[in-house]
Design a protein around this motif. Structure first.
Motif, short mmCIF file in Angstrom:
data_model
loop_
_atom_site.label_atom_id
_atom_site.label_comp_id
_atom_site.label_asym_id
_atom_site.label_seq_id
_atom_site.Cartn_x
_atom_site.Cartn_y
_atom_site.Cartn_z
N ARG A 1 15.35 6.86 -3.75
CA ARG A 1 14.89 7.10 -5.11
C ARG A 1 14.92 8.58 -5.44
NH1 ARG A 1 9.35 4.24 -5.41
NH2 ARG A 1 10.07 2.19 -4.88
N ALA A 2 14.51 9.42 -4.47
CA ALA A 2 14.48 10.86 -4.70
C ALA A 2 15.89 11.44 -4.85
CB ALA A 2 13.75 11.55 -3.56
N ALA A 3 16.87 10.81 -4.24
CA ALA A 3 18.25 11.30 -4.31
C ALA A 3 18.90 10.98 -5.65
CB ALA A 3 19.07 10.69 -3.18
N ARG A 4 18.41 9.95 -6.34
CA ARG A 4 18.97 9.57 -7.64
C ARG A 4 18.24 10.30 -8.75
NH1 ARG A 4 18.31 3.49 -6.68
NH2 ARG A 4 16.57 3.94 -8.03
N ARG B 1 0.83 -1.20 0.00
CA ARG B 1 0.00 0.00 0.00
C ARG B 1 0.87 1.26 0.00
NH1 ARG B 1 -3.19 -1.52 3.78
NH2 ARG B 1 -2.25 -0.40 5.50
N LEU B 2 1.97 1.25 0.73
CA LEU B 2 2.86 2.41 0.79
C LEU B 2 3.65 2.61 -0.50
CD1 LEU B 2 4.30 2.09 4.41
CD2 LEU B 2 2.62 3.74 3.60
N LEU B 3 4.11 1.50 -1.08
CA LEU B 3 4.97 1.60 -2.26
C LEU B 3 4.23 1.53 -3.59
CD1 LEU B 3 7.89 -0.70 -1.08
CD2 LEU B 3 8.03 1.76 -1.51
N ASP C 1 13.08 5.05 3.75
CA ASP C 1 14.46 5.02 3.26
C ASP C 1 14.51 4.77 1.76
OD1 ASP C 1 15.30 5.43 5.84
OD2 ASP C 1 15.93 3.35 6.18
N LYS C 2 13.67 3.84 1.28
CA LYS C 2 13.64 3.50 -0.15
C LYS C 2 13.17 4.71 -0.98
CE LYS C 2 12.55 -0.84 -1.59
NZ LYS C 2 13.64 -1.25 -2.38
N LEU D 1 5.72 -3.34 11.80
CA LEU D 1 5.16 -2.37 10.87
C LEU D 1 5.94 -1.05 10.91
CD1 LEU D 1 1.33 -3.04 11.22
CD2 LEU D 1 2.90 -3.84 9.43
N THR D 2 6.49 -0.71 12.06
CA THR D 2 7.34 0.48 12.14
C THR D 2 8.61 0.27 11.34
OG1 THR D 2 6.45 1.05 14.31
CG2 THR D 2 8.56 2.02 13.72
N VAL D 3 9.19 -0.91 11.44
CA VAL D 3 10.39 -1.23 10.66
C VAL D 3 10.05 -1.17 9.17
CG1 VAL D 3 12.06 -3.04 10.09
CG2 VAL D 3 11.49 -2.57 12.48
N VAL D 4 8.91 -1.72 8.77
CA VAL D 4 8.49 -1.67 7.36
C VAL D 4 8.35 -0.23 6.90
CG1 VAL D 4 6.55 -2.14 5.80
CG2 VAL D 4 7.41 -3.95 7.31
N ARG D 5 7.68 0.60 7.71
CA ARG D 5 7.49 2.01 7.35
C ARG D 5 8.83 2.71 7.20
NH1 ARG D 5 7.49 6.39 10.45
NH2 ARG D 5 7.24 5.13 12.30
N ASN D 6 9.74 2.48 8.13
CA ASN D 6 11.07 3.11 8.06
C ASN D 6 11.85 2.67 6.82
OD1 ASN D 6 10.53 4.45 10.43
ND2 ASN D 6 11.67 3.02 11.72
N LEU D 7 11.74 1.39 6.47
CA LEU D 7 12.41 0.90 5.27
C LEU D 7 11.81 1.52 4.00
CD1 LEU D 7 12.82 -2.86 6.25
CD2 LEU D 7 14.66 -1.19 5.92
#
Length: 178
Positions: free
Chosen positions: A85-88, A33-35, A80-81, A71-77
């Protein structure tokens, strides 16, 4: 000591299997859902489970639920992802309108240099006629009117200029010519 370490590893693996069995669907659904990308979401869930495997004490410390931690770990990952992507720079997909370079263009560059040198060897009058007829696409009468000379002169200068170009090339031809 190695027997204790082996038991610890088996217990950690059992913990990760149990976590996936109990929380895997929720983690995958949340990440998807997030990605908006199932494959990327699967990668995130796998990384979250690796982190749970590396930090089993965080799961059993009694502070909040295990699902909330996962779920917090998933959200943090995911964050980060997205930041990575925004940095590239944005990748440009190939399409019929933006095709990759199919061949080396150096031969066209060499051809243009050879032709330019041959044109430089012509008189200004011969170059002007070739420019009007071949580069600008004018007919003989249009070129004659543009240059202020008779049509017959355009024809003879054009014929003579092409013959001089052929002679200047001699046996060598531009690379792209067959």
């Amino acid at each position: 000591m190695t027997g204790m370490r082996a038991r610890r590893q088996v217990a950690d693996e059992a913990l990760v299997r149990t976590l996936f069995a109990e929380h895997g669907k929720a983690m995958l659904g949340y990440a998807t859902r997030l990605l908006g990308d199932r494959a990327a979401a699967e990668d995130v869930v796998q990384e979250a489970l690796v982190r749970a495997w590396r930090n089993p004490d965080s799961l059993v410390n009694g502070k909040g639920s295990v699902r909330a931690w996962l779920l917090t770990v998933v959200r943090n990952l995911v964050v980060d992802k997205v930041r990575a992507r925004a940095a590239r720079p944005t990748e440009v997909a190939e399409s019929p309108t933006t095709v990759p370079v199919a061949r080396d263009h150096s031969s066209a560059v060499v051809d243009s240099i050879v032709v330019r040198e041959a044109l430089d060897g012509l008189s200004p009058e011969h170059r002007e006629v070739l420019e009007q007829v071949y580069l600008r696409g004018h007919t003989v009468p249009e070129a004659a009117a543009q240059l202020g000379i008779p049509a017959g002169t355009v024809k003879s200068r054009s014929h003579r200029a092409l013959r001089l170009l052929r002679e200047s090339f001699g046996d060598r031809q531009p690379v792209g010519a067959a």
